[in-house]
Write a protein that holds these residues in place. Sequence first.
Motif, PDB file in Angstrom:
ATOM      1  N   CYS A  23       0.845  -1.189   0.000  1.00  0.00           N
ATOM      2  CA  CYS A  23       0.000   0.000   0.000  1.00  0.00           C
ATOM      3  C   CYS A  23       0.881   1.240   0.000  1.00  0.00           C
ATOM      4  CB  CYS A  23      -0.905   0.011   1.226  1.00  0.00           C
ATOM      5  SG  CYS A  23      -1.839   1.544   1.454  1.00  0.00           S
ATOM      6  N   ASN A  24       0.634   2.131  -0.952  1.00  0.00           N
ATOM      7  CA  ASN A  24       1.275   3.441  -0.972  1.00  0.00           C
ATOM      8  C   ASN A  24       0.211   4.517  -0.927  1.00  0.00           C
ATOM      9  OD1 ASN A  24       3.479   1.680  -2.627  1.00  0.00           O
ATOM     10  ND2 ASN A  24       4.413   3.361  -1.488  1.00  0.00           N
ATOM     11  N   TYR A  25       0.522   5.625  -0.319  1.00  0.00           N
ATOM     12  CA  TYR A  25      -0.457   6.688  -0.206  1.00  0.00           C
ATOM     13  C   TYR A  25       0.168   8.019  -0.599  1.00  0.00           C
ATOM     14  CZ  TYR A  25       1.842   8.133   4.094  1.00  0.00           C
ATOM     15  OH  TYR A  25       2.772   8.557   5.004  1.00  0.00           O
ATOM     16  N   SER A  26      -0.707   8.974  -0.869  1.00  0.00           N
ATOM     17  CA  SER A  26      -0.282  10.323  -1.209  1.00  0.00           C
ATOM     18  C   SER A  26      -1.127  11.294  -0.409  1.00  0.00           C
ATOM     19  CB  SER A  26      -0.471  10.569  -2.708  1.00  0.00           C
ATOM     20  OG  SER A  26      -0.228  11.919  -3.023  1.00  0.00           O
ATOM     21  N   SER A  27      -0.448  12.244   0.248  1.00  0.00           N
ATOM     22  CA  SER A  27      -1.175  13.241   1.016  1.00  0.00           C
ATOM     23  C   SER A  27      -0.273  14.433   1.291  1.00  0.00           C
ATOM     24  CB  SER A  27      -1.668  12.647   2.334  1.00  0.00           C
ATOM     25  OG  SER A  27      -2.307  13.644   3.119  1.00  0.00           O
ATOM     26  N   SER A  70       9.037   8.056   4.647  1.00  0.00           N
ATOM     27  CA  SER A  70       9.845   8.511   3.512  1.00  0.00           C
ATOM     28  C   SER A  70       9.376   7.887   2.207  1.00  0.00           C
ATOM     29  CB  SER A  70      11.323   8.193   3.747  1.00  0.00           C
ATOM     30  OG  SER A  70      11.517   6.797   3.850  1.00  0.00           O
ATOM     31  N   GLN A  71       8.876   6.668   2.289  1.00  0.00           N
ATOM     32  CA  GLN A  71       8.372   5.991   1.097  1.00  0.00           C
ATOM     33  C   GLN A  71       6.855   6.072   0.994  1.00  0.00           C
ATOM     34  OE1 GLN A  71       9.941   2.025   0.662  1.00  0.00           O
ATOM     35  NE2 GLN A  71      12.062   2.671   1.009  1.00  0.00           N
ATOM     36  N   THR A  72       6.244   6.758   1.895  1.00  0.00           N
ATOM     37  CA  THR A  72       4.774   6.882   1.973  1.00  0.00           C
ATOM     38  C   THR A  72       4.108   5.531   1.735  1.00  0.00           C
ATOM     39  OG1 THR A  72       4.579   7.569  -0.359  1.00  0.00           O
ATOM     40  CG2 THR A  72       4.761   9.308   1.309  1.00  0.00           C
ATOM     41  N   SER A  73       4.540   4.549   2.515  1.00  0.00           N
ATOM     42  CA  SER A  73       3.995   3.199   2.377  1.00  0.00           C
ATOM     43  C   SER A  73       3.490   2.693   3.713  1.00  0.00           C
ATOM     44  CB  SER A  73       5.053   2.251   1.815  1.00  0.00           C
ATOM     45  OG  SER A  73       6.096   2.042   2.747  1.00  0.00           O
ATOM     46  N   PHE A  74       2.599   1.718   3.621  1.00  0.00           N
ATOM     47  CA  PHE A  74       2.037   1.086   4.818  1.00  0.00           C
ATOM     48  C   PHE A  74       1.698  -0.352   4.424  1.00  0.00           C
ATOM     49  CE2 PHE A  74       0.619   1.080   9.004  1.00  0.00           C
ATOM     50  CZ  PHE A  74      -0.723   0.760   9.152  1.00  0.00           C
ATOM     51  N   HIS A  75       2.717  -1.164   4.241  1.00  0.00           N
ATOM     52  CA  HIS A  75       2.540  -2.525   3.762  1.00  0.00           C
ATOM     53  C   HIS A  75       2.095  -3.455   4.888  1.00  0.00           C
ATOM     54  CE1 HIS A  75       4.231  -0.924   0.248  1.00  0.00           C
ATOM     55  NE2 HIS A  75       5.512  -1.250   0.425  1.00  0.00           N
TER      56      HIS A  75
END
Lengths: 110, 114
Positions: A23-27, A70-75
Amino acid sequence: AQSVTQLDSQVPVFEEAPVELRCNYSSSVSVYLFWYVQYPNQGLQLLLKYLSGSTLVKGINGFEAEFNKSQTSFHLRKPSVHISDTAEYFCAVKAQKLVFGQGTRLTINP
Amino acid sequence: DAGVTQSPTHLIKTRGQQVTLRCSPKSGHDTVSWYQQALGQGPQFIFQYYEEEERQRGNFPDRFSGHQFPNYSSELNVNALLLGDSALYLCASSLEGLASDTQYFGPGTRLTVL
Protein backbone atom coordinates in the motif's frame (compact mmCIF):
# COMPACT_ATOMS: atom_id res chain seq x y z
CA ALA A 1 -6.50 15.51 -1.23
CA GLN A 2 -5.41 12.03 -0.27
CA SER A 3 -5.11 8.94 -2.45
CA VAL A 4 -4.24 5.30 -1.86
CA THR A 5 -2.69 2.83 -4.27
CA GLN A 6 -2.74 -0.87 -3.57
CA LEU A 7 -0.11 -2.22 -5.88
CA ASP A 8 -1.53 -5.72 -6.34
CA SER A 9 -5.14 -6.45 -7.23
CA GLN A 10 -4.69 -10.16 -6.49
CA VAL A 11 -2.15 -12.09 -4.43
CA PRO A 12 -2.18 -15.91 -4.47
CA VAL A 13 -0.08 -17.69 -1.84
CA PHE A 14 0.23 -21.17 -0.45
CA GLU A 15 -1.01 -21.98 3.03
CA GLU A 16 1.60 -21.36 5.77
CA ALA A 17 3.64 -19.14 3.44
CA PRO A 18 4.38 -15.50 4.31
CA VAL A 19 2.55 -12.69 2.54
CA GLU A 20 2.94 -8.96 2.01
CA LEU A 21 0.18 -6.73 0.67
CA ARG A 22 1.52 -3.42 -0.56
CA CYS A 23 0.00 0.00 0.00
CA ASN A 24 1.28 3.44 -0.97
CA TYR A 25 -0.46 6.69 -0.21
CA SER A 26 -0.28 10.32 -1.21
CA SER A 27 -1.18 13.24 1.02
CA SER A 28 -0.10 16.84 1.59
CA VAL A 29 -1.02 16.61 5.27
CA SER A 30 -0.44 14.09 8.04
CA VAL A 31 -2.78 11.14 7.89
CA TYR A 32 -3.81 8.17 9.91
CA LEU A 33 -3.47 4.77 8.24
CA PHE A 34 -5.69 1.71 8.39
CA TRP A 35 -6.02 -1.79 7.03
CA TYR A 36 -9.47 -3.36 6.81
CA VAL A 37 -10.46 -6.89 5.78
CA GLN A 38 -13.67 -7.82 4.01
CA TYR A 39 -14.80 -11.44 3.98
CA PRO A 40 -17.26 -12.52 1.27
CA ASN A 41 -20.68 -10.90 1.62
CA GLN A 42 -19.69 -9.03 4.76
CA GLY A 43 -18.80 -5.50 5.81
CA LEU A 44 -15.34 -4.24 6.68
CA GLN A 45 -13.45 -5.30 9.80
CA LEU A 46 -10.51 -3.32 11.16
CA LEU A 47 -7.24 -5.26 11.11
CA LEU A 48 -4.91 -2.58 12.45
CA LYS A 49 -4.22 1.14 12.45
CA TYR A 50 -1.31 3.55 12.67
CA LEU A 51 -1.96 6.80 14.52
CA SER A 52 1.48 7.75 15.86
CA GLY A 53 4.45 6.32 17.71
CA SER A 54 6.07 3.02 16.76
CA THR A 55 6.08 2.50 13.02
CA LEU A 56 5.47 -1.24 13.41
CA VAL A 57 1.84 -1.90 14.20
CA LYS A 58 0.42 -5.25 15.23
CA GLY A 59 -3.18 -6.16 14.55
CA ILE A 60 -5.61 -9.02 14.82
CA ASN A 61 -5.20 -12.48 13.31
CA GLY A 62 -1.40 -12.25 13.33
CA PHE A 63 -1.15 -9.37 10.86
CA GLU A 64 1.26 -6.46 11.20
CA ALA A 65 2.09 -3.39 9.13
CA GLU A 66 4.97 -0.97 8.96
CA PHE A 67 4.59 2.74 8.36
CA ASN A 68 7.35 4.20 6.22
CA LYS A 69 7.01 7.96 5.99
CA SER A 70 9.85 8.51 3.51
CA GLN A 71 8.37 5.99 1.10
CA THR A 72 4.77 6.88 1.97
CA SER A 73 4.00 3.20 2.38
CA PHE A 74 2.04 1.09 4.82
CA HIS A 75 2.54 -2.52 3.76
CA LEU A 76 0.66 -5.34 5.49
CA ARG A 77 2.42 -8.60 6.37
CA LYS A 78 1.72 -11.96 7.91
CA PRO A 79 4.46 -14.57 8.47
CA SER A 80 2.23 -17.61 7.90
CA VAL A 81 -1.21 -17.48 6.27
CA HIS A 82 -4.17 -19.78 6.74
CA ILE A 83 -7.05 -20.73 4.49
CA SER A 84 -9.28 -18.53 6.66
CA ASP A 85 -7.29 -15.45 5.61
CA THR A 86 -8.85 -15.61 2.14
CA ALA A 87 -10.55 -12.23 1.78
CA GLU A 88 -10.33 -8.75 0.27
CA TYR A 89 -7.95 -6.38 2.04
CA PHE A 90 -8.28 -2.60 1.91
CA CYS A 91 -5.73 0.02 2.85
CA ALA A 92 -7.16 3.40 3.87
CA VAL A 93 -5.89 6.83 4.88
CA LYS A 94 -7.69 9.46 6.89
CA ALA A 95 -7.17 13.18 7.23
CA GLN A 96 -10.66 14.68 7.12
CA LYS A 97 -12.33 11.66 5.56
CA LEU A 98 -11.49 8.01 5.06
CA VAL A 99 -10.12 7.23 1.59
CA PHE A 100 -9.76 3.61 0.49
CA GLY A 101 -7.59 1.84 -2.01
CA GLN A 102 -9.03 -0.46 -4.65
CA GLY A 103 -8.39 -3.57 -2.58
CA THR A 104 -6.20 -6.66 -2.83
CA ARG A 105 -7.77 -10.08 -3.10
CA LEU A 106 -5.76 -12.58 -1.07
CA THR A 107 -6.23 -16.18 -2.13
CA ILE A 108 -4.75 -19.00 -0.09
CA ASN A 109 -4.02 -22.25 -1.86
CA PRO A 110 -3.66 -25.50 0.13
CA ASP B 1 -22.66 -4.67 22.84
CA ALA B 2 -24.38 -4.38 19.47
CA GLY B 3 -22.23 -3.33 16.58
CA VAL B 4 -23.35 -1.32 13.59
CA THR B 5 -26.56 -2.65 12.08
CA GLN B 6 -28.06 -1.93 8.67
CA SER B 7 -31.37 -2.68 7.02
CA PRO B 8 -32.46 -4.07 4.73
CA THR B 9 -29.82 -6.63 3.78
CA HIS B 10 -30.78 -6.69 0.13
CA LEU B 11 -32.96 -4.49 -2.02
CA ILE B 12 -34.04 -4.55 -5.65
CA LYS B 13 -35.37 -1.42 -7.32
CA THR B 14 -36.01 -0.21 -10.85
CA ARG B 15 -34.57 2.84 -12.55
CA GLY B 16 -36.19 6.09 -11.50
CA GLN B 17 -37.38 4.81 -8.15
CA GLN B 18 -36.34 6.09 -4.77
CA VAL B 19 -34.74 4.08 -1.95
CA THR B 20 -34.10 4.54 1.78
CA LEU B 21 -31.43 2.62 3.64
CA ARG B 22 -31.12 2.58 7.41
CA CYS B 23 -28.25 2.38 9.88
CA SER B 24 -27.94 2.12 13.65
CA PRO B 25 -24.52 3.03 15.02
CA LYS B 26 -22.44 1.10 17.51
CA SER B 27 -23.44 1.81 21.10
CA GLY B 28 -21.82 5.02 22.32
CA HIS B 29 -21.06 6.36 18.85
CA ASP B 30 -22.52 9.63 17.64
CA THR B 31 -21.16 10.00 14.11
CA VAL B 32 -22.34 8.08 11.06
CA SER B 33 -20.66 7.90 7.66
CA TRP B 34 -22.00 6.32 4.48
CA TYR B 35 -19.99 4.65 1.72
CA GLN B 36 -20.78 3.20 -1.68
CA GLN B 37 -18.84 0.11 -2.73
CA ALA B 38 -19.26 -0.87 -6.37
CA LEU B 39 -18.40 -4.43 -7.35
CA GLY B 40 -14.64 -4.98 -7.31
CA GLN B 41 -13.91 -1.50 -5.94
CA GLY B 42 -12.98 0.06 -2.64
CA PRO B 43 -15.62 1.96 -0.67
CA GLN B 44 -16.24 5.57 -1.74
CA PHE B 45 -17.21 8.17 0.85
CA ILE B 46 -20.70 9.62 0.36
CA PHE B 47 -21.21 11.80 3.44
CA GLN B 48 -20.96 11.99 7.21
CA TYR B 49 -23.53 13.05 9.79
CA TYR B 50 -22.94 14.45 13.24
CA GLU B 51 -25.43 16.21 15.51
CA GLU B 52 -28.13 15.63 12.90
CA GLU B 53 -26.28 17.64 10.26
CA GLU B 54 -24.27 16.70 7.20
CA ARG B 55 -20.73 17.57 8.09
CA GLN B 56 -18.72 16.32 5.11
CA ARG B 57 -19.63 15.18 1.64
CA GLY B 58 -17.85 13.23 -1.07
CA ASN B 59 -18.28 13.56 -4.84
CA PHE B 60 -21.86 12.34 -5.07
CA PRO B 61 -24.78 14.16 -6.71
CA ASP B 62 -27.67 15.72 -4.81
CA ARG B 63 -29.76 12.63 -5.57
CA PHE B 64 -27.96 11.20 -2.54
CA SER B 65 -29.24 12.68 0.70
CA GLY B 66 -29.33 11.64 4.29
CA HIS B 67 -30.63 12.24 7.72
CA GLN B 68 -29.53 11.62 11.27
CA PHE B 69 -31.99 11.22 14.12
CA PRO B 70 -31.62 12.29 17.77
CA ASN B 71 -30.75 8.70 18.71
CA TYR B 72 -27.83 8.91 16.23
CA SER B 73 -29.32 6.44 13.76
CA SER B 74 -29.21 7.50 10.14
CA GLU B 75 -30.87 7.08 6.78
CA LEU B 76 -29.46 7.29 3.29
CA ASN B 77 -31.90 8.28 0.54
CA VAL B 78 -31.25 7.96 -3.15
CA ASN B 79 -33.68 9.50 -5.65
CA ALA B 80 -34.11 8.83 -9.37
CA LEU B 81 -32.12 5.61 -9.23
CA LEU B 82 -29.72 4.81 -12.05
CA LEU B 83 -28.30 1.44 -13.04
CA GLY B 84 -24.92 2.70 -11.83
CA ASP B 85 -26.26 3.09 -8.30
CA SER B 86 -26.17 -0.70 -7.93
CA ALA B 87 -23.64 -1.34 -5.16
CA LEU B 88 -23.07 -2.36 -1.57
CA TYR B 89 -23.87 0.57 0.71
CA LEU B 90 -21.90 0.58 3.91
CA CYS B 91 -22.56 2.53 7.05
CA ALA B 92 -19.80 3.23 9.57
CA SER B 93 -19.99 4.78 13.01
CA SER B 94 -17.41 6.54 15.14
CA LEU B 95 -17.07 8.87 18.08
CA GLU B 96 -16.76 12.58 17.37
CA GLY B 97 -13.87 14.52 18.80
CA LEU B 98 -11.11 12.26 17.69
CA ALA B 99 -9.96 12.56 14.10
CA SER B 100 -8.03 9.40 14.70
CA ASP B 101 -11.04 7.50 15.90
CA THR B 102 -11.72 4.24 14.16
CA GLN B 103 -14.79 3.81 12.00
CA TYR B 104 -16.68 0.59 12.61
CA PHE B 105 -18.60 -0.78 9.65
CA GLY B 106 -21.92 -2.53 9.35
CA PRO B 107 -22.57 -5.51 7.08
CA GLY B 108 -23.97 -3.33 4.32
CA THR B 109 -27.09 -3.17 2.16
CA ARG B 110 -26.81 -4.67 -1.30
CA LEU B 111 -28.81 -2.49 -3.73
CA THR B 112 -29.59 -3.77 -7.20
CA VAL B 113 -31.13 -1.38 -9.72
CA LEU B 114 -32.79 -3.00 -12.74
